[in-house]
Design a protein around this motif. Structure first.
Motif, PDB file in Angstrom:
ATOM      1  N   ASP A  51      49.308 -23.121   1.297  1.00 18.05           N
ATOM      2  CA  ASP A  51      48.897 -24.392   1.881  1.00 18.05           C
ATOM      3  C   ASP A  51      47.379 -24.398   1.880  1.00 18.05           C
ATOM      4  O   ASP A  51      46.744 -23.336   1.888  1.00 18.05           O
ATOM      5  N   GLU A  52      46.777 -25.581   1.907  1.00 23.41           N
ATOM      6  CA  GLU A  52      45.324 -25.687   1.977  1.00 23.41           C
ATOM      7  C   GLU A  52      44.927 -26.676   3.062  1.00 23.41           C
ATOM      8  O   GLU A  52      45.526 -27.751   3.176  1.00 23.41           O
ATOM      9  N   LEU A  53      43.936 -26.316   3.812  1.00 21.04           N
ATOM     10  CA  LEU A  53      43.314 -27.211   4.778  1.00 21.04           C
ATOM     11  C   LEU A  53      41.967 -27.599   4.217  1.00 21.04           C
ATOM     12  O   LEU A  53      41.161 -26.735   3.868  1.00 21.04           O
ATOM     13  N   TRP A  54      41.724 -28.897   4.071  1.00 21.88           N
ATOM     14  CA  TRP A  54      40.430 -29.394   3.595  1.00 21.88           C
ATOM     15  C   TRP A  54      39.709 -30.058   4.755  1.00 21.88           C
ATOM     16  O   TRP A  54      40.310 -30.852   5.499  1.00 21.88           O
ATOM     17  N   VAL A  55      38.415 -29.764   4.876  1.00 23.93           N
ATOM     18  CA  VAL A  55      37.553 -30.385   5.878  1.00 23.93           C
ATOM     19  C   VAL A  55      36.352 -30.970   5.153  1.00 23.93           C
ATOM     20  O   VAL A  55      35.628 -30.238   4.447  1.00 23.93           O
ATOM     21  N   ALA A  56      36.116 -32.271   5.298  1.00 26.23           N
ATOM     22  CA  ALA A  56      34.985 -32.931   4.638  1.00 26.23           C
ATOM     23  C   ALA A  56      33.673 -32.492   5.298  1.00 26.23           C
ATOM     24  O   ALA A  56      33.530 -32.585   6.518  1.00 26.23           O
ATOM     25  N   LEU A  57      32.745 -31.998   4.491  1.00 26.75           N
ATOM     26  CA  LEU A  57      31.446 -31.563   4.996  1.00 26.75           C
ATOM     27  C   LEU A  57      30.341 -32.585   4.739  1.00 26.75           C
ATOM     28  O   LEU A  57      29.328 -32.584   5.430  1.00 26.75           O
ATOM     29  N   PRO A  59      29.436 -36.841   3.199  1.00 23.91           N
ATOM     30  CA  PRO A  59      30.008 -38.134   2.810  1.00 23.91           C
ATOM     31  C   PRO A  59      30.251 -38.154   1.302  1.00 23.91           C
ATOM     32  O   PRO A  59      29.657 -37.380   0.566  1.00 23.91           O
ATOM     33  N   GLY A  60      31.136 -39.025   0.857  1.00 22.32           N
ATOM     34  CA  GLY A  60      31.368 -39.213  -0.570  1.00 22.32           C
ATOM     35  C   GLY A  60      32.572 -38.496  -1.125  1.00 22.32           C
ATOM     36  O   GLY A  60      32.902 -38.670  -2.290  1.00 22.32           O
ATOM     37  N   ALA A  61      33.258 -37.705  -0.310  1.00 23.14           N
ATOM     38  CA  ALA A  61      34.468 -37.034  -0.795  1.00 23.14           C
ATOM     39  C   ALA A  61      35.612 -38.038  -0.881  1.00 23.14           C
ATOM     40  O   ALA A  61      35.676 -38.992  -0.107  1.00 23.14           O
ATOM     41  N   VAL A  62      36.505 -37.806  -1.824  1.00 26.54           N
ATOM     42  CA  VAL A  62      37.739 -38.573  -1.937  1.00 26.54           C
ATOM     43  C   VAL A  62      38.877 -37.556  -1.973  1.00 26.54           C
ATOM     44  O   VAL A  62      38.887 -36.669  -2.823  1.00 26.54           O
ATOM     45  N   PHE A  63      39.807 -37.675  -1.026  1.00 27.28           N
ATOM     46  CA  PHE A  63      40.984 -36.812  -0.965  1.00 27.28           C
ATOM     47  C   PHE A  63      42.157 -37.592  -1.543  1.00 27.28           C
ATOM     48  O   PHE A  63      42.376 -38.740  -1.174  1.00 27.28           O
ATOM     49  N   GLU A  64      42.923 -36.959  -2.404  1.00 26.15           N
ATOM     50  CA  GLU A  64      44.156 -37.554  -2.919  1.00 26.15           C
ATOM     51  C   GLU A  64      45.277 -36.543  -2.695  1.00 26.15           C
ATOM     52  O   GLU A  64      45.188 -35.404  -3.160  1.00 26.15           O
ATOM     53  N   VAL A  65      46.312 -36.953  -1.960  1.00 25.97           N
ATOM     54  CA  VAL A  65      47.451 -36.084  -1.686  1.00 25.97           C
ATOM     55  C   VAL A  65      48.725 -36.894  -1.914  1.00 25.97           C
ATOM     56  O   VAL A  65      48.909 -37.960  -1.318  1.00 25.97           O
ATOM     57  N   HIS A  71      39.088 -41.889   1.811  1.00 20.36           N
ATOM     58  CA  HIS A  71      37.685 -41.481   1.890  1.00 20.36           C
ATOM     59  C   HIS A  71      37.430 -40.941   3.299  1.00 20.36           C
ATOM     60  O   HIS A  71      37.191 -41.719   4.216  1.00 20.36           O
ATOM     61  N   PRO A  72      37.467 -39.634   3.454  1.00 22.00           N
ATOM     62  CA  PRO A  72      37.314 -39.066   4.798  1.00 22.00           C
ATOM     63  C   PRO A  72      35.890 -39.183   5.313  1.00 22.00           C
ATOM     64  O   PRO A  72      34.926 -39.202   4.537  1.00 22.00           O
ATOM     65  N   GLU A  73      35.767 -39.252   6.609  1.00 19.80           N
ATOM     66  CA  GLU A  73      34.468 -39.133   7.269  1.00 19.80           C
ATOM     67  C   GLU A  73      34.132 -37.644   7.369  1.00 19.80           C
ATOM     68  O   GLU A  73      35.033 -36.802   7.306  1.00 19.80           O
ATOM     69  N   VAL A  74      32.869 -37.323   7.542  1.00 14.00           N
ATOM     70  CA  VAL A  74      32.485 -35.933   7.734  1.00 14.00           C
ATOM     71  C   VAL A  74      33.255 -35.374   8.938  1.00 14.00           C
ATOM     72  O   VAL A  74      33.312 -36.009   9.993  1.00 14.00           O
TER      73      VAL A  74
END
Length: 120
Positions: A51-57, A59-65, A71-74
């Motif tokens: 499993d993976e946990l992603w945390v946005a560090l 701005p500008g990331a796009v998560f697709e699951v 578009h997550p916030e920091v």
């Protein structure tokens, strides 16, 4: 939108000076900071053994699951279960995420479904 912050194992501890979030405690895990160049994206992939946990560090990331993009916030986070398809990309600026993998970590445990760099 994906349900974020759905990780029961994340513990928030308040202290007089502020506080902290604990993402893992005495577990086998692999921790990375992934850098994505401006406008680039990783392959659409899935894993069998982790499993993976992603945390946005940044701005500008796009998560697709599993076909859902957001578009997550920091500071926003998402847990990706083994077997779920996922991809990380940049909406423009260079961006970084914290990735914590739980379970057996092996770079060969990647099934690429789409890839802009010819690695499928």
């Amino acid at each position: 939108m994906l349900e974020i912050d759905r990780i029961a194992a994340v513990v928030r501890d308040e202290r007089p000076w502020g506080g902290f979030e604990r993402y893992t405690h005495n577990e086998a895990s692999t921790v990375k900071i992934i850098h994505v160049a401006p406008g680039q994206r990783l392959s659409l992939q899935r894993h069998v053994h982790r499993d993976e946990l992603w945390v946005a560090l940044d701005p500008g990331a796009v998560f697709e699951v599993d076909g859902e993009r957001f578009h997550p916030e920091v500071g926003d986070r998402v847990l990706i279960r083994a077997g779920q398809t996922h991809r990380l990309s940049s909406s423009g600026p260079a961006t970084r995420i914290l990735e914590i993998a739980f379970g057996h970590f092996d770079e060969d445990d990647i099934e690429r479904l789409e890839d802009a760099y010819g690695r499928v």
